[in-house]
Enzyme design. Sequence first.
Site, PDB file in Angstrom:
ATOM      1  N   CYS B  76       0.816  -1.217   0.000  1.00  0.00           N
ATOM      2  CA  CYS B  76       0.000   0.000   0.000  1.00  0.00           C
ATOM      3  C   CYS B  76       0.851   1.269   0.000  1.00  0.00           C
ATOM      4  O   CYS B  76       0.320   2.364  -0.190  1.00  0.00           O
ATOM      5  CB  CYS B  76      -0.932   0.020   1.202  1.00  0.00           C
ATOM      6  SG  CYS B  76      -1.931  -1.472   1.313  1.00  0.00           S
ATOM      7  N   HIS B 320      -9.244   2.978  -1.602  1.00  0.00           N
ATOM      8  CA  HIS B 320      -7.868   2.491  -1.508  1.00  0.00           C
ATOM      9  C   HIS B 320      -7.420   1.747  -2.763  1.00  0.00           C
ATOM     10  O   HIS B 320      -7.293   0.508  -2.750  1.00  0.00           O
ATOM     11  CB  HIS B 320      -7.751   1.594  -0.273  1.00  0.00           C
ATOM     12  CG  HIS B 320      -6.334   1.313   0.157  1.00  0.00           C
ATOM     13  ND1 HIS B 320      -5.261   2.060  -0.243  1.00  0.00           N
ATOM     14  CD2 HIS B 320      -5.833   0.339   0.960  1.00  0.00           C
ATOM     15  CE1 HIS B 320      -4.164   1.570   0.296  1.00  0.00           C
ATOM     16  NE2 HIS B 320      -4.465   0.530   1.023  1.00  0.00           N
TER      17      HIS B 320
END
Lengths: 103, 380
Positions: B76, B320
Amino acid sequence: MDRQLIGGRCTGCGALMYPAPEACPACLNDKIDHAELASTGRVRTSAVINLGRAGFPIPYFVAWVDLDDGVRVFGRADRELAVGAPASVHAGEDGLPRFGMAP
Amino acid sequence: MVVGAGMTRFTKSPERTVESLGREAVLGALGEAGVQRDEVEAAWCGTMLAGAGAGQRVLATVGMTGIPIVNVENACASGATALAGAVTAIRAGECEVALVLGIESLSGRGGGLLEPDRSDYLWQSGLTLPAVYAGMIRRHMALYGSTAEQLAQIAVKSHRNALANPYAHFHSPVTVAEVLASPRVADPITLYMCCPNTDGGAAVVLMGSAAARRRGLAGARVAASVLRSGRPVTHAGDGGPEDLMKRAASAAYEQAGIGPGDLDVAEVHDAFAPGELIAYEALGLCAEGEGGLYVDSGRADIGGEGVAVNPDGGVLSRGHPLGATGVAQVAEVFWQLSGRAGDRQVEGAKVGIAHVMGGTLFELEASACAVHVLVKEGDR
């Protein structure tokens, strides 16, 4: 009778580890002995998994336990364990850590 | 200096390719910066799952290949790691104009938990990423008395802030009661405390300060760019993800010559609401153990008495798209510092921080943590 959890002890520097690695990350020695790990420890933290993964009937319980011999291991528990509580540790049929209440 | 940013709407758009998403973000950033395609000297592209040559695949659609293109993966934190690479190159004098891009397309993979390939024993034992955050916050609750209600307030703030962010995935206010009543994921984490699976692209244009001044461009100076990887958490007495966060933040404050008290705005990693609560403490916005009180008291609100945290909705409501997130955070901080944040503007914002975590190895604190500090150009 529960099976003891087996980790590794580096024959070079003596480090105790779980799982036993192919080589010691600290001293790079690649002769790692099998070592029985402690059967008790203290819960660093735990979790209840409600949304799980294929093959894991929900809810299931997991914990991170600091064993009395200094190794931290993760695995499934037979119940929700409290942060800081003592726990018992053994190896499941798959050899992975399993936790229960301290004896 | 960041001199321009662009992003797509973050949403589920399975019909769009990563090339399409990336192209939109790239052209948006170049347009805002007033930089021509052929002025970009090098590009960094962050993505976790878009596959080989993602940067080239995007830049080929806009005729920009030929320059050095670096493809970056750090879970991420891929996008922020890409930015760190570009910053390093500009500081070293290797180039003056760089493009940083982050992209991800997830919705075509189905919903639910992401299951990257791993063979570590924690994964085999049934660990999920939300459970990592649940473990973190359960310890915090036991030690400091933080509550599920405080986590719900983070989700409420996130959804509220996202209403003013046209790029956000969610434009739907929620109440504390609704958050607490949503399906359980890993107690106390409920569904509304988790980010969605999202597709999107974000890009920023980075320019050496001298080049930016020659062109008379305003922007946000990168006062700190810090990347760290996690240390093992395999022995008693080892810490957790929060320790990695603290080390990275500390190094960033030192590099920038500021402290948390100098911050006006913060973008922190709230893929799960506990991440934000822990970040308040790890970034030094409040003392250890007081993260729950920080959100409870409204300090993290836009216009609150503390640092406005995730004024655009954060990862939780903005969405996300993994590789795009780190770049989107920096885009938001840039827009805040340049007065372009519209109805979510933090008044007088001059100093901002962007913090993101990446993790696919559970024997480490996390895989990576990247922290960037931006300062409105013209202020010391």
